[in-house]
Design an enzyme around this catalytic site. Structure first.
Site, PDB file in Angstrom:
ATOM      1  N   ASP A  38      48.031   5.170  17.175  1.00 37.49           N
ATOM      2  CA  ASP A  38      49.299   5.522  17.810  1.00 37.49           C
ATOM      3  C   ASP A  38      49.322   5.299  19.332  1.00 37.49           C
ATOM      4  OD1 ASP A  38      51.752   6.125  16.868  1.00 37.49           O
ATOM      5  OD2 ASP A  38      51.643   8.263  17.305  1.00 37.49           O
ATOM      6  N   HIS A 235      29.243  -9.746  32.140  1.00 34.96           N
ATOM      7  CA  HIS A 235      30.536  -9.054  32.095  1.00 34.96           C
ATOM      8  C   HIS A 235      30.322  -7.583  31.713  1.00 34.96           C
ATOM      9  CE1 HIS A 235      33.489 -12.715  31.947  1.00 34.96           C
ATOM     10  NE2 HIS A 235      32.866 -12.580  33.096  1.00 34.96           N
ATOM     11  N   ASP A 252      32.434  -6.983  40.831  1.00 35.81           N
ATOM     12  CA  ASP A 252      33.271  -8.144  40.524  1.00 35.81           C
ATOM     13  C   ASP A 252      34.609  -7.573  40.086  1.00 35.81           C
ATOM     14  OD1 ASP A 252      34.569 -10.352  39.508  1.00 35.81           O
ATOM     15  OD2 ASP A 252      32.898 -11.058  38.272  1.00 35.81           O
ATOM     16  N   ASP A 263      39.923 -12.699  42.221  1.00 32.41           N
ATOM     17  CA  ASP A 263      38.651 -12.545  41.506  1.00 32.41           C
ATOM     18  C   ASP A 263      37.520 -12.654  42.535  1.00 32.41           C
ATOM     19  OD1 ASP A 263      36.551 -12.631  39.719  1.00 32.41           O
ATOM     20  OD2 ASP A 263      37.098 -14.555  38.817  1.00 32.41           O
ATOM     21  N   HIS A 342      26.154 -19.413  33.755  1.00 31.97           N
ATOM     22  CA  HIS A 342      27.590 -19.751  33.776  1.00 31.97           C
ATOM     23  C   HIS A 342      27.876 -20.935  34.686  1.00 31.97           C
ATOM     24  CE1 HIS A 342      28.151 -17.512  37.620  1.00 31.97           C
ATOM     25  NE2 HIS A 342      27.380 -16.574  37.096  1.00 31.97           N
ATOM     26  N   HIS A 346      36.047 -21.316  38.291  1.00 28.80           N
ATOM     27  CA  HIS A 346      37.185 -21.661  37.424  1.00 28.80           C
ATOM     28  C   HIS A 346      38.440 -21.659  38.270  1.00 28.80           C
ATOM     29  CE1 HIS A 346      37.891 -17.309  37.722  1.00 28.80           C
ATOM     30  NE2 HIS A 346      36.581 -17.204  37.576  1.00 28.80           N
ATOM     31  N   HIS A 353      41.094 -16.786  34.512  1.00 27.02           N
ATOM     32  CA  HIS A 353      40.533 -18.100  34.171  1.00 27.02           C
ATOM     33  C   HIS A 353      41.729 -18.963  33.815  1.00 27.02           C
ATOM     34  CE1 HIS A 353      36.387 -16.246  32.942  1.00 27.02           C
ATOM     35  NE2 HIS A 353      36.681 -16.076  34.215  1.00 27.02           N
ATOM     36  N   GLU A 374      31.380 -19.159  42.568  1.00 32.95           N
ATOM     37  CA  GLU A 374      30.653 -17.930  42.251  1.00 32.95           C
ATOM     38  C   GLU A 374      29.232 -18.149  41.733  1.00 32.95           C
ATOM     39  OE1 GLU A 374      32.163 -15.955  38.623  1.00 32.95           O
ATOM     40  OE2 GLU A 374      33.914 -17.256  38.792  1.00 32.95           O
ATOM     41  N   TYR A 378      20.376 -14.117  38.051  1.00 31.74           N
ATOM     42  CA  TYR A 378      20.221 -12.905  37.237  1.00 31.74           C
ATOM     43  C   TYR A 378      18.797 -12.882  36.696  1.00 31.74           C
ATOM     44  CZ  TYR A 378      25.171 -13.917  37.554  1.00 31.74           C
ATOM     45  OH  TYR A 378      26.415 -14.247  38.039  1.00 31.74           O
ATOM     46  N   ARG A 396      25.604 -11.992  42.453  1.00 31.74           N
ATOM     47  CA  ARG A 396      26.675 -12.996  42.357  1.00 31.74           C
ATOM     48  C   ARG A 396      27.508 -12.841  43.626  1.00 31.74           C
ATOM     49  NH1 ARG A 396      28.169 -12.186  37.572  1.00 31.74           N
ATOM     50  NH2 ARG A 396      29.987 -10.814  37.697  1.00 31.74           N
ATOM     51  N   GLU A 398      31.174 -14.288  44.981  1.00 29.52           N
ATOM     52  CA  GLU A 398      32.340 -15.040  44.487  1.00 29.52           C
ATOM     53  C   GLU A 398      33.495 -14.953  45.475  1.00 29.52           C
ATOM     54  OE1 GLU A 398      34.036 -13.433  40.845  1.00 29.52           O
ATOM     55  OE2 GLU A 398      34.986 -15.362  40.406  1.00 29.52           O
TER      56      GLU A 398
HETATM   57  N1  GLY Z   1      35.502 -11.852  36.832  1.00 34.52           N
HETATM   58  C1  GLY Z   1      35.273 -12.842  35.877  1.00 34.52           C
HETATM   59  C2  GLY Z   1      34.825 -14.066  36.498  1.00 34.52           C
HETATM   60  O1  GLY Z   1      34.286 -14.036  37.583  1.00 34.52           O
HETATM   61  O2  GLY Z   1      35.018 -15.137  36.011  1.00 34.52           O
HETATM   62 MN    MN Z   2      35.411 -15.713  38.473  1.00 34.87          MN
HETATM   63 MN    MN Z   3      34.647 -12.533  39.008  1.00 34.39          MN
END
Ligand code: GLY
Ligand code: MN
Ligand code: MN
Length: 433
Positions: A38, A235, A252, A263, A342, A346, A353, A374, A378, A396, A398
């Site tokens: 609900d 993520h 992030d 982002d 990665h 993007h 994205h 970015e 890791y 990271r 970015e």
């Molecule tokens: N926050 C997701 C990415 O950096 O693509």
């Molecule tokens: Mn990103």
């Molecule tokens: Mn990001």
């Protein structure tokens, strides 16, 4: 609706100019999703529909024909539902306000759409996004086949939509800049409030509060507040760990403004001082990130960018004895992916994205593209091949970048990323309590 109806009309005209003869683009609204019994998740409209019309309601479907006719099916009027969730447009209002040629109720789709599409030979429709509309489309295609005895070819709407959306207009760039500005201030606030013995979720809550105070409609994606080894989970969105002295925090997070995303990622020591190893690796990664941003300009392909980044990161990994072997061998065998799984980034726009399309599957940067850069590193906590002091470190960095005629502009430049700036800013916050 965030822009004038003229803006949307122009976008639809450009789209039609790229459509083959006797084709139709069919775009249903994004599905509504349940969170629990609900309870619904807050509704986020479809970016394509927003791009072409500004229409935000659910249970709708837009048809654009290659002869330039636009038809919008909108949700049925339901006075009882409106008591709970507010008024809806209905067809007459929707046609007038959004300047659509003809609007109908969605419940009339099954008997009206076959007539509208009777001369259509190719349909651009994405299955597996909205199951309710998938059923309607399957029936529609069957009806058209039986009625007209023609073969209907089905195509991915990204082929039409991505080429339009990849290059950003002036008004779109303004929206992205605003989203980035809101996020930038919130990132700085987070740095000032960062300290040991508080939970990641306290900072996440603060970020949400700050962006909404400044006019964001939502976050553009679930914020990642990853302290200590959580930074190695790309993520990570649990945001539930108690932060401890000596931890790095990877944030992030980005605001959405008028549905346009930002982002941004920063990684910093929660107690205002990088350890020796943290500083060494962070400084090297930052140097690479800045080198990569300098490299960006129109004409470069996504492959060019990714290849350069992989090369630089591989050198770092080899210098720090994270990996052994020759640079060529590490790249050839993709060994680097264990610590950088990665891509460089993007495109950014209505979606965090943003969709891309190119016949060659290798996008080339153009002026007025907006993208992220970015790089990350890791180092999993359980990786015994790493020196003990490196295990569990995740980084990271970015930024959001606008491609200009000759190079690029860093939209997120206001968020500190130099070691000294970060240490000073976090310490300012710590000294206040
Ligand atoms: N926050 C997701 C990415 O950096 O693509
Ligand atoms: Mn990103
Ligand atoms: Mn990001």
């Amino acid at each position: 609706m965030f822009f004038s109806t003229e803006v949307y009309k122009k976008r639809r005209e450009t789209l039609v100019n790229n459509m083959p003869k006797d084709s139709a683009l069919i775009l249903p609204s994004w599905p509504e999703t349940k969170r629990s019994w609900d309870v619904e998740w807050p509704y986020r409209p479809s970016s394509d529909l927003i791009y072409l019309t500004g229409f935000e309601e659910s249970q709708a479907c837009l048809i654009i024909l290659s002869n330039s006719k636009n038809i919008l099916f909108v949700q049925n009027k339901n006075p009882k539902k409106e008591i709970w969730t507010g008024p809806t447009y209905g067809p007459e209002q929707a046609a007038e306000i959004f300047q659509i040629d003809t609007c109908y109720f969605s419940s009339d789709f099954s008997h009206i759409a076959p007539e509208i599409l009777k001369n259509t030979q190719s349909i651009y429709y994405a299955f597996n996004i909205n199951q309710i509309w998938d059923t309607q489309l399957n029936q529609l295609i069957q009806t058209l086949k039986n009625k007209n005895r023609i073969f209907i070819s089905l195509h991915d709407p990204t082929r039409l939509m991505a080429p339009l959306r990849m290059k950003k207009s002036k008004e779109e760039i303004q929206c992205i800049k605003k989203a980035v500005a809101i996020s930038s201030e919130a990132h700085i606030t987070i740095m000032k409030h960062c300290r040991e013995d508080i939970n990641e979720r306290e900072l996440y809550g603060l970020f949400l509060s700050e962006i909404m105070k400044k006019g964001a409609n939502a976050e553009a994606y679930p914020g990642i507040f990853a302290s200590g080894p959580n930074a190695c989970i790309l993520h990570y969105t649990d945001n539930t760990r108690l932060m401890k002295r000596g931890d790095l925090l990877l944030v992030d997070a980005g605001a959405e403004y008028k549905y346009y995303a930002s982002d941004i990622t920063r990684t910093f020591p929660i107690n205002g001082k990088f350890t020796k190893i943290q500083k060494k690796l962070y400084t090297k990664l930052l140097k690479i990130q800045k080198q990569m941003i300098k490299f960006l300009k129109p004409g470069l392909s996504f492959n060019d960018i990714q290849n350069k980044l992989i090369k630089l990161l591989t050198v770092l990994m080899k210098e720090e004895n994270i990996l052994s072997g020759s640079i060529e061998e590490i790249i050839e065998t993709k060994k680097y992916a264990k610590y950088f799984p990665h891509t460089f980034g993007h495109l950014l726009g209505l979606d965090v994205h943003d969709p891309t399309f190119s016949e060659t599957h290798n996008i080339q940067l153009e002026e007025e593209f907006v993208l992220t850069m970015e790089p990350g590193l890791y180092l999993p906590p359980d990786d015994l091949s790493l020196k003990p002091e490196m295990r569990g470190l995740g980084f990271r960095i970015e930024d959001d970048i606008l491609i200009t005629k000759t190079g690029s502009e860093v939209l997120s430049h206001a968020v500190p990323k130099e070691v000294e700036e970060l240490e000073a800013l976090i310490s300012t916050g710590l000294n206040k309590t």
